[in-house]
Design a protein around this motif. Structure first.
Motif, short mmCIF file in Angstrom:
data_model
loop_
_atom_site.label_atom_id
_atom_site.label_comp_id
_atom_site.label_asym_id
_atom_site.label_seq_id
_atom_site.Cartn_x
_atom_site.Cartn_y
_atom_site.Cartn_z
N MET A 5 -2.75 -6.58 0.38
CA MET A 5 -3.16 -5.39 1.10
C MET A 5 -4.38 -4.78 0.41
N PRO A 6 -5.46 -4.56 1.13
CA PRO A 6 -6.67 -4.01 0.52
C PRO A 6 -6.46 -2.58 0.02
N ILE A 7 -7.03 -2.30 -1.13
CA ILE A 7 -6.98 -0.97 -1.72
C ILE A 7 -8.41 -0.42 -1.68
N PRO A 8 -8.63 0.70 -1.02
CA PRO A 8 -9.97 1.29 -1.03
C PRO A 8 -10.36 1.77 -2.44
N GLN A 9 -11.59 1.55 -2.80
CA GLN A 9 -12.10 1.96 -4.10
C GLN A 9 -11.92 3.46 -4.30
N GLU A 10 -12.07 4.22 -3.25
CA GLU A 10 -11.93 5.67 -3.33
C GLU A 10 -10.52 6.08 -3.78
N ASN A 11 -9.52 5.31 -3.40
CA ASN A 11 -8.14 5.61 -3.82
C ASN A 11 -7.99 5.48 -5.34
N LEU A 12 -8.60 4.43 -5.90
CA LEU A 12 -8.55 4.24 -7.35
C LEU A 12 -9.26 5.39 -8.07
N GLU A 13 -10.44 5.72 -7.58
CA GLU A 13 -11.22 6.78 -8.21
C GLU A 13 -10.46 8.11 -8.16
#
Length: 95
Positions: free
Chosen positions: A1-9
């Motif tokens: 499942m793709p994780i948006p970079q913004e979620n990590l940040e």
């Protein structure tokens, strides 16, 4: 499942003060393989292993959904020293 970079940040910034944060999607945009570089005062006095465990705990939900994850963690002093060393090497190489 793709994780948006913004979620990590957002997950990282919500927990610790950040001096520098770089997040690289190494999966050509599919969001399943990330490398992060974090510079924070929160790492002062912690070993590399303790820093990585700290980041792993912050991102445990996201990491569980990824194929691969790598990280580099530095204190601001370590980052400044690394930048100074790289600048000196660049100057010597240009000479």
């Amino acid at each position: 499942m793709p994780i948006p970079q913004e979620n990590l940040e957002k997950a990282i910034r919500d927990v610790i003060p950040i001096t520098h944060l770089q997040i690289i999607d190494q999966s050509n945009g599919c969001g399943e393989n990330y490398a992060i570089f974090v510079v924070s005062d929160a790492f002062e006095g912690k070993t590399t292993l303790a820093r990585h465990r700290f980041i792993n705990e912050i991102l445990k939900t996201e990491i569980a959904l990824m194929h691969a994850f790598s990280q580099k963690t530095l204190t601001p002093k370590q980052w400044e020293a690394q930048q100074a060393k790289e600048a000196a090497e660049t100057t010597v190489a240009a000479s």
